[in-house]
Design a protein around this motif. Structure first.
Motif, mmCIF file in Angstrom:
data_model
loop_
_atom_site.group_PDB
_atom_site.id
_atom_site.type_symbol
_atom_site.label_atom_id
_atom_site.label_comp_id
_atom_site.label_asym_id
_atom_site.label_seq_id
_atom_site.Cartn_x
_atom_site.Cartn_y
_atom_site.Cartn_z
ATOM 1 N N ARG A 107 -37.882 10.338 -15.977
ATOM 2 C CA ARG A 107 -36.957 10.291 -17.114
ATOM 3 C C ARG A 107 -35.546 10.719 -16.704
ATOM 4 N NH1 ARG A 107 -40.208 9.842 -21.797
ATOM 5 N NH2 ARG A 107 -42.408 10.255 -21.355
ATOM 6 N N ASP A 108 -35.227 10.622 -15.401
ATOM 7 C CA ASP A 108 -33.924 11.075 -14.935
ATOM 8 C C ASP A 108 -32.895 9.959 -14.877
ATOM 9 O OD1 ASP A 108 -35.407 9.884 -12.975
ATOM 10 O OD2 ASP A 108 -34.879 11.289 -11.383
ATOM 11 N N ASN A 109 -33.280 8.724 -15.192
ATOM 12 C CA ASN A 109 -32.344 7.602 -15.293
ATOM 13 C C ASN A 109 -32.000 7.372 -16.762
ATOM 14 O OD1 ASN A 109 -32.210 6.835 -12.519
ATOM 15 N ND2 ASN A 109 -34.266 5.981 -12.714
ATOM 16 N N PRO A 110 -30.975 6.564 -17.057
ATOM 17 C CA PRO A 110 -30.717 6.223 -18.465
ATOM 18 C C PRO A 110 -31.921 5.540 -19.111
ATOM 19 C CG PRO A 110 -28.846 5.622 -17.091
ATOM 20 C CD PRO A 110 -29.946 6.013 -16.156
ATOM 21 N N TYR A 111 -32.685 4.795 -18.313
ATOM 22 C CA TYR A 111 -33.899 4.130 -18.808
ATOM 23 C C TYR A 111 -35.128 4.836 -18.237
ATOM 24 C CZ TYR A 111 -33.030 2.123 -14.211
ATOM 25 O OH TYR A 111 -32.757 1.978 -12.878
ATOM 26 N N LEU A 112 -36.277 4.603 -18.869
ATOM 27 C CA LEU A 112 -37.541 5.149 -18.396
ATOM 28 C C LEU A 112 -37.992 4.376 -17.153
ATOM 29 C CD1 LEU A 112 -39.677 7.282 -19.316
ATOM 30 C CD2 LEU A 112 -40.863 5.406 -20.487
ATOM 31 N N ALA A 113 -38.587 5.082 -16.191
ATOM 32 C CA ALA A 113 -39.118 4.444 -14.992
ATOM 33 C C ALA A 113 -40.438 5.117 -14.631
ATOM 34 C CB ALA A 113 -38.116 4.548 -13.842
ATOM 35 N N ALA A 114 -41.137 4.561 -13.653
ATOM 36 C CA ALA A 114 -42.438 5.136 -13.304
ATOM 37 C C ALA A 114 -42.894 4.707 -11.921
ATOM 38 C CB ALA A 114 -43.492 4.719 -14.324
ATOM 39 N N GLU A 115 -43.726 5.558 -11.332
ATOM 40 C CA GLU A 115 -44.532 5.137 -10.189
ATOM 41 C C GLU A 115 -45.798 4.533 -10.782
ATOM 42 O OE1 GLU A 115 -46.992 6.810 -6.313
ATOM 43 O OE2 GLU A 115 -45.952 8.199 -7.638
ATOM 44 N N VAL A 116 -46.163 3.335 -10.339
ATOM 45 C CA VAL A 116 -47.295 2.635 -10.943
ATOM 46 C C VAL A 116 -48.306 2.213 -9.877
ATOM 47 C CG1 VAL A 116 -45.801 1.764 -12.786
ATOM 48 C CG2 VAL A 116 -46.289 0.304 -10.793
ATOM 49 N N GLU A 117 -49.493 1.982 -10.345
ATOM 50 C CA GLU A 117 -50.562 1.444 -9.504
ATOM 51 C C GLU A 117 -50.925 0.071 -10.052
ATOM 52 O OE1 GLU A 117 -54.759 2.987 -7.560
ATOM 53 O OE2 GLU A 117 -53.727 4.181 -9.074
ATOM 54 N N TYR A 118 -50.861 -0.934 -9.201
ATOM 55 C CA TYR A 118 -51.168 -2.291 -9.643
ATOM 56 C C TYR A 118 -52.677 -2.474 -9.736
ATOM 57 C CZ TYR A 118 -46.257 -3.209 -9.024
ATOM 58 O OH TYR A 118 -44.888 -3.163 -9.156
ATOM 59 N N LEU A 119 -53.123 -3.037 -10.851
ATOM 60 C CA LEU A 119 -54.558 -3.137 -11.129
ATOM 61 C C LEU A 119 -55.156 -4.376 -10.474
ATOM 62 C CD1 LEU A 119 -54.480 -2.105 -14.897
ATOM 63 C CD2 LEU A 119 -55.069 -0.686 -12.930
ATOM 64 N N GLN A 120 -56.187 -4.145 -9.689
ATOM 65 C CA GLN A 120 -56.919 -5.240 -9.055
ATOM 66 C C GLN A 120 -58.109 -5.584 -9.943
ATOM 67 O OE1 GLN A 120 -55.541 -6.503 -6.296
ATOM 68 N NE2 GLN A 120 -53.980 -4.899 -6.409
ATOM 69 N N ASP A 121 -58.388 -6.840 -10.113
ATOM 70 C CA ASP A 121 -59.494 -7.258 -10.983
ATOM 71 C C ASP A 121 -60.218 -8.450 -10.354
ATOM 72 O OD1 ASP A 121 -61.275 -7.846 -12.978
ATOM 73 O OD2 ASP A 121 -59.782 -8.622 -14.380
ATOM 74 N N GLU A 122 -61.432 -8.191 -9.915
ATOM 75 C CA GLU A 122 -62.250 -9.273 -9.352
ATOM 76 C C GLU A 122 -63.461 -9.572 -10.234
ATOM 77 O OE1 GLU A 122 -63.144 -8.124 -5.365
ATOM 78 O OE2 GLU A 122 -61.039 -8.166 -4.726
ATOM 79 N N SER A 123 -63.420 -9.036 -11.467
ATOM 80 C CA SER A 123 -64.560 -9.216 -12.358
ATOM 81 C C SER A 123 -64.741 -10.661 -12.798
ATOM 82 C CB SER A 123 -64.419 -8.319 -13.594
ATOM 83 O OG SER A 123 -63.368 -8.766 -14.436
ATOM 84 N N HIS A 124 -63.649 -11.486 -12.680
ATOM 85 C CA HIS A 124 -63.772 -12.887 -13.086
ATOM 86 C C HIS A 124 -64.821 -13.616 -12.244
ATOM 87 C CE1 HIS A 124 -60.728 -12.735 -9.891
ATOM 88 N NE2 HIS A 124 -61.177 -13.924 -9.532
ATOM 89 N N GLU A 125 -65.129 -13.062 -11.050
ATOM 90 C CA GLU A 125 -66.133 -13.686 -10.193
ATOM 91 C C GLU A 125 -67.533 -13.548 -10.784
ATOM 92 O OE1 GLU A 125 -65.654 -11.926 -6.364
ATOM 93 O OE2 GLU A 125 -63.609 -12.703 -6.092
ATOM 94 N N MET A 126 -67.708 -12.616 -11.720
ATOM 95 C CA MET A 126 -69.011 -12.407 -12.357
ATOM 96 C C MET A 126 -69.185 -13.236 -13.628
ATOM 97 S SD MET A 126 -69.492 -8.284 -12.026
ATOM 98 C CE MET A 126 -68.254 -7.947 -13.284
ATOM 99 N N VAL A 127 -68.123 -13.914 -14.047
ATOM 100 C CA VAL A 127 -68.151 -14.630 -15.324
ATOM 101 C C VAL A 127 -68.969 -15.909 -15.202
ATOM 102 C CG1 VAL A 127 -66.763 -15.796 -17.068
ATOM 103 C CG2 VAL A 127 -65.941 -13.663 -16.047
ATOM 104 N N ASP A 128 -69.950 -16.054 -16.075
ATOM 105 C CA ASP A 128 -70.766 -17.263 -16.103
ATOM 106 C C ASP A 128 -69.967 -18.406 -16.736
ATOM 107 O OD1 ASP A 128 -72.899 -19.140 -17.512
ATOM 108 O OD2 ASP A 128 -73.941 -18.022 -15.935
#
Length: 219
Positions: free
Chosen positions: A104-125
């Motif tokens: 919160r030290d910039n005029p705008y909000l910022a963040a360190e983020v973790e990008y979400l990996q999703d391989e569950s679509h391989e289980m979709v019938d």
């Protein structure tokens, strides 16, 4: 969450009434100095910003807001002057992320983020994909018909993950449902969407039955 997952820094644009999904277009009118600065920096560095749904606080004002921690990157596609010092921005959703730490030290909000990996679509019938596609198309036709319109063809994609994001956009206006869908892996998202679509179709049917007829009164 996967081990050794990718992390990064994102400038954030919290919104009160939008849950952004990958592939979804996001038009914005930017006028606050801090968000004009954010836009300029993203363009200069060829970087996306992050969109989060707000839990508490407003889009305009200070950085003392409380957003949800799962959001989607937004990649700026076009910008144009909108008059009065405002900027018209069109962005498109990219990757889902989860906030590790807010800054919160910039005029705008910022963040360190973790990008979400999703391989569950391989289980979709494939049958689940077809059922969601059928119910989504049926709902859209039903909705258009309830408003006096008609649509011949409604096409949804075969790819499970892309399908899940497109169907999630049907539920605009129900922000808690949309946020939950964003946070889920594709497999769970599709199953929940199947139930949500069935409920939505039932509600439309009930509404159409309650609609008064337009016949002439005997009086």
């Amino acid at each position: 969450m996967a081990e050794n997952s990718e992390t990064g820094y994102l400038r954030l644009f919290p919104l009160q009434a939008v849950v952004l999904y990958p592939g979804m277009e996001l038009p914005l009118i930017v006028f606050e100095p801090r968000y004009l600065q954010l836009t300029d920096e993203c363009l200069a560095n060829d970087e996306p910003f992050g969109v989060l749904l707000l839990k508490e606080g407003g889009e305009v004002g200070t950085n003392e807001v409380t957003p949800f921690e799962t959001g989607t990157t937004a990649h700026i596609m076009t910008t144009s002057e909108a008059g009065g010092g405002r900027l018209s921005v069109v962005a498109v959703g990219g990757r889902r992320f989860k906030v590790r730490e807010f800054f919160r030290d910039n005029p705008y909000l910022a963040a360190e983020v973790e990008y979400l990996q999703d391989e569950s679509h391989e289980m979709v019938d494939p049958s689940l994909v077809e059922n969601v596609r059928f119910d989504a198309a049926s709902f859209v036709r039903q909705l258009v018909a309830s408003r006096g319109g008609y649509v011949r063809e409604v096409n949804f994609p075969d790819d499970p993950e892309v399908l899940s994001y497109q169907v999630a956009q049907i539920f605009q206006g129900n922000l808690s449902v949309q946020q939950k869908l964003l946070e889920q892996p594709a497999f769970d998202r599709l199953w929940d969407e199947l139930e949500l679509l069935k409920d939505a179709r039932k509600q439309l049917e009930r509404r159409s039955r309650r609609r008064p007829s337009h016949g002439f009164s005997e009086n």
